[in-house]
Structures are given as structure tokens and as C-alpha cells.
Motif scaffolding. Structure first.
Motif, PDB file in Angstrom:
ATOM      1  N   VAL A 185       0.838  -1.201   0.000  1.00  0.00           N
ATOM      2  CA  VAL A 185       0.000   0.000   0.000  1.00  0.00           C
ATOM      3  C   VAL A 185       0.873   1.250   0.000  1.00  0.00           C
ATOM      4  O   VAL A 185       0.585   2.230  -0.699  1.00  0.00           O
ATOM      5  N   ALA A 186       1.963   1.216   0.758  1.00  0.00           N
ATOM      6  CA  ALA A 186       2.854   2.372   0.838  1.00  0.00           C
ATOM      7  C   ALA A 186       3.658   2.566  -0.437  1.00  0.00           C
ATOM      8  O   ALA A 186       4.158   3.657  -0.705  1.00  0.00           O
ATOM      9  N   GLY A 187       3.790   1.496  -1.234  1.00  0.00           N
ATOM     10  CA  GLY A 187       4.567   1.583  -2.463  1.00  0.00           C
ATOM     11  C   GLY A 187       6.065   1.563  -2.238  1.00  0.00           C
ATOM     12  O   GLY A 187       6.843   1.891  -3.138  1.00  0.00           O
ATOM     13  N   ASP A 222      -6.089   6.503   5.796  1.00  0.00           N
ATOM     14  CA  ASP A 222      -6.375   6.102   4.411  1.00  0.00           C
ATOM     15  C   ASP A 222      -5.614   4.826   4.050  1.00  0.00           C
ATOM     16  O   ASP A 222      -6.155   3.915   3.405  1.00  0.00           O
ATOM     17  N   ALA A 223      -4.363   4.754   4.473  1.00  0.00           N
ATOM     18  CA  ALA A 223      -3.566   3.555   4.189  1.00  0.00           C
ATOM     19  C   ALA A 223      -4.155   2.350   4.909  1.00  0.00           C
ATOM     20  O   ALA A 223      -4.204   1.243   4.351  1.00  0.00           O
ATOM     21  N   LYS A 269      -1.360   4.066  12.735  1.00  0.00           N
ATOM     22  CA  LYS A 269      -0.556   5.031  13.493  1.00  0.00           C
ATOM     23  C   LYS A 269       0.645   5.492  12.671  1.00  0.00           C
ATOM     24  O   LYS A 269       1.012   6.676  12.700  1.00  0.00           O
ATOM     25  N   ASP A 270       1.242   4.583  11.912  1.00  0.00           N
ATOM     26  CA  ASP A 270       2.451   4.898  11.142  1.00  0.00           C
ATOM     27  C   ASP A 270       2.162   5.563   9.802  1.00  0.00           C
ATOM     28  O   ASP A 270       2.862   6.492   9.395  1.00  0.00           O
ATOM     29  N   SER A 302      -7.255   1.140   3.030  1.00  0.00           N
ATOM     30  CA  SER A 302      -6.864   0.432   1.814  1.00  0.00           C
ATOM     31  C   SER A 302      -6.299  -0.943   2.145  1.00  0.00           C
ATOM     32  O   SER A 302      -6.598  -1.939   1.464  1.00  0.00           O
ATOM     33  N   LEU A 303      -5.539  -1.009   3.205  1.00  0.00           N
ATOM     34  CA  LEU A 303      -4.949  -2.282   3.632  1.00  0.00           C
ATOM     35  C   LEU A 303      -6.026  -3.266   4.066  1.00  0.00           C
ATOM     36  O   LEU A 303      -5.987  -4.449   3.705  1.00  0.00           O
ATOM     37  N   ALA A 304      -7.000  -2.791   4.860  1.00  0.00           N
ATOM     38  CA  ALA A 304      -8.089  -3.662   5.304  1.00  0.00           C
ATOM     39  C   ALA A 304      -8.849  -4.219   4.102  1.00  0.00           C
ATOM     40  O   ALA A 304      -9.269  -5.382   4.092  1.00  0.00           O
TER      41      ALA A 304
END
Length: 313
Positions: free
Chosen positions: A29-31, A176-177, A171-172, A180-182
Motif C-alpha cells: 500500500v505504501a509503495g 487512508d492507508a 498510526k504509522d 486500503s490495507l483492510a
């Protein structure tokens, strides 16, 4: 790069390692490779899980650089004392890290290491009472998915580890991230830390399909009056037969069970939405907001407003 260390002990619950997928997908997700994950033990080498399979680990020493330690629990923390070397390492390593977290009964390790003294914490509900008895200086909350108290994070049993891991990512990397991850992990909902470990549907556990059908009908029609006569009709029983069988199989009357289902549904709406309390009361079948408040105080010891404040906090 944020370094995460899973600290393993012989007999660790293997399901805890599945939470590493949360950080794996967070990198997607973070790329970029935001997280680096390693398995550690005090001596290094293979560590046996509760299933008997072995996992290779790195030796955790005084110079091990980790940002977040995740302490993994064993199957029965009461019958399995934590080795002194393991506790000594946790005492030294946790304060040097950005944060320390536990999954399931890993909270016992943090407690025995003295890191939970004066703090709020949770663990698997089946061992919460034992933890409170062994460590009266800890405020054990056995009805929470996970708890964050300063740099210490503790979670309930099994799947609650996923909720804790997702909260760490939020937290990190931000909300939004995490959303998307869920979605990528096909998690039906992102559970807040203040959410209950318990489910009224699981607690009832009826023995027959017909009583289960009646409960399912009630759950799907909570906004309606839901009389005993209506529920009995759905399973082709007389009201008297239905009440007798329902009580025998669930341990509570139909009226009490329906109120419990309404309470659970209302609590979830309050925790996970911004609907006004009048709307929550109407959608979950309470006569009005005042009636819902009375039921909350009776069932949870708190009014709905306090539950909403806790969930937001």
C-alpha cells in the motif's frame, strides 16, 4: 525503514505469525518497503510453535535494533512460566524501542517483566482473570480488542492480533492507508480497540437449528417489535414451547436475548458511525433514546455517550 521484531518463545501460538501479512501488505500500500520484519528469540535458532512446527529465528541481543517489538504468547501462560532470560531481555529491550506490543497471552510476558505496572492492558478473555489475580497492579480490561497505553500495546486473543497490527499501521501510515490495507486483506470491518471481545450471538450458542433460525430472524429485524409470538411462528412452535426451548438452549429468556442483541447492535453503531443516538435507538429497536440509555447502563455500566467517547479516544 521501520523494523519490527516478533519475539518468539517455545510453544508460541503460530497464528500470531499470520499478522506479519498485515505489514507485508502495508508495504504494498505504501509503495515502498516501509516495514522490515524479523523473527527473534533470546538464543536464536529454531523455535517450536504450539503445533510443533519450527520457525528459524535470529538471536536477540543488546545491540538488536528494533522499532517495534511484538511479544507472542504461548497457549497456556498460567501453566507455562516464562524463562528468566526471556523476561530479562524484554525488560531491557522494550524501553529502548519505540513501542512494545503483545498478541494474545503475550501480555503475560509484558506483565511478568514489569512493563504493565500501573497501566491498562488486555489479553485473551479466557486468561484475563488469572492475569488480574497474578498482577493486581495492572488494570486488566477483559472486554477489549486491543488497548494502547503509552508505548505499550496489548491485544486480545487470536484474530485480535490483526486488529492490533492494522492499528499500528494506521498510526504509522495514516487512516487512508489502513482502510486500503483492510480492503486488500478482505477484512469485513476495522474493529476499534474499544470494541468488545465478546459476541452475544456466540454467547447464546443454541443447540438446535430452529432456535438459531429464530435468533437470525431477530438479528435481521431488530428495528421491529419482535414479540415471542412472532419468533415462535418463524420456527413453527407455540409461544409457550418456544420460550421453554429457547431458555433451555441459550440460558436466557427470549426477551433478555433480544435486548442483548439490540445492545450489541447499538454499541457497534455508536462505535463505528456518527449517527445521532436517536437514530441508533430507532434502528436497533429501542423505544427511544432514554430507553436505550437505561439498557446501556444496565448492560455495560455506561451510558451511550460514554461508549462513543471511549471509541473516539
Amino acid at each position: 525503514m521501520h523494523r519490527i521484531g516478533f519475539l518468539l518463545l517455545d510453544g508460541f501460538q503460530v497464528m500470531a505469525l499470520a499478522t506479519q501479512s498485515v505489514f507485508e501488505y502495508a508495504n504494498m500500500v505504501a509503495g515502498e518497503p516501509f516495514y522490515a520484519i524479523d523473527n527473534y528469540s533470546v538464543e536464536g535458532g529454531p523455535v517450536a510453535s504450539s503445533l510443533g512446527m519450527h520457525v528459524e529465528t535470529r538471536a536477540a541481543g543488546p545491540r538488536t535494533a528494533v522499532d517495534t517489538w511484538i511479544i507472542v504468547g504461548v497457549g497456556d501462560p498460567v501453566a507455562t512460566p516464562t524463562p528468566a532470560a526471556h523476561l530479562d531481555f524484554v525488560r531491557r529491550a522494550a524501553p529502548r524501542a519505540r513501542r512494545a506490543a503483545s498478541i494474545c497471552t503475550g501480555a503475560f510476558v509484558l506483565a511478568e517483566a514489569g512493563l504493565l505496572e500501573g497501566r491498562r492492558a488486555t489479553t485473551h478473555w479466557a486468561y484475563a482473570r488469572a492475569m488480574q489475580q497474578q498482577h493486581p497492579d495492572i488494570r486488566v480490561e477483559d472486554d477489549r480488542i486491543y488497548i494502547v497505553d503509552g508505548p505499550i500495546w496489548t491485544s486480545a486473543g487470536m484474530t485480535a492480533g490483526f486488529d492490533l497490527a492494522l492499528a499500528l499501521v494506521e498510526k504509522d501510515l495514516g487512516a487512508d492507508a489502513a482502510r486500503s490495507l483492510a480492503h486488500k486483506l478482505v477484512m469485513v470491518q476495522r474493529r476499534a480497540g474499544g470494541q468488545s471481545q465478546h459476541s452475544e450471538l456466540l454467547d447464546m450458542a443454541p443447540k438446535s437449528d430452529r432456535i438459531q433460525r429464530a435468533i437470525d430472524h431477530a438479528r435481521k429485524h431488530l428495528s421491529q417489535p419482535l414479540t415471542v409470538e412472532e419468533l415462535a411462528q418463524t420456527v413453527h412452535l407455540s409461544p409457550r414451547q418456544f420460550s421453554r426451548i429457547f431458555t433451555a438452549e441459550t440460558g436466557q429468556s427470549p426477551a433478555k436475548a433480544i435486548e442483548s442483541l439490540r445492545l450489541e447492535a447499538a454499541r457497534l453503531m455508536i462505535e463505528q458511525s456518527r449517527h445521532p443516538l436517536d437514530v441508533v435507538a430507532r434502528e436497533t429497536g429501542f423505544r427511544d433514546r432514554r430507553h436505550m440509555r437505561e439498557a446501556f447502563v444496565r448492560g455495560f455500566g455506561l451510558p451511550p455517550q460514554a461508549v462513543r467517547r471511549a471509541a473516539r479516544a
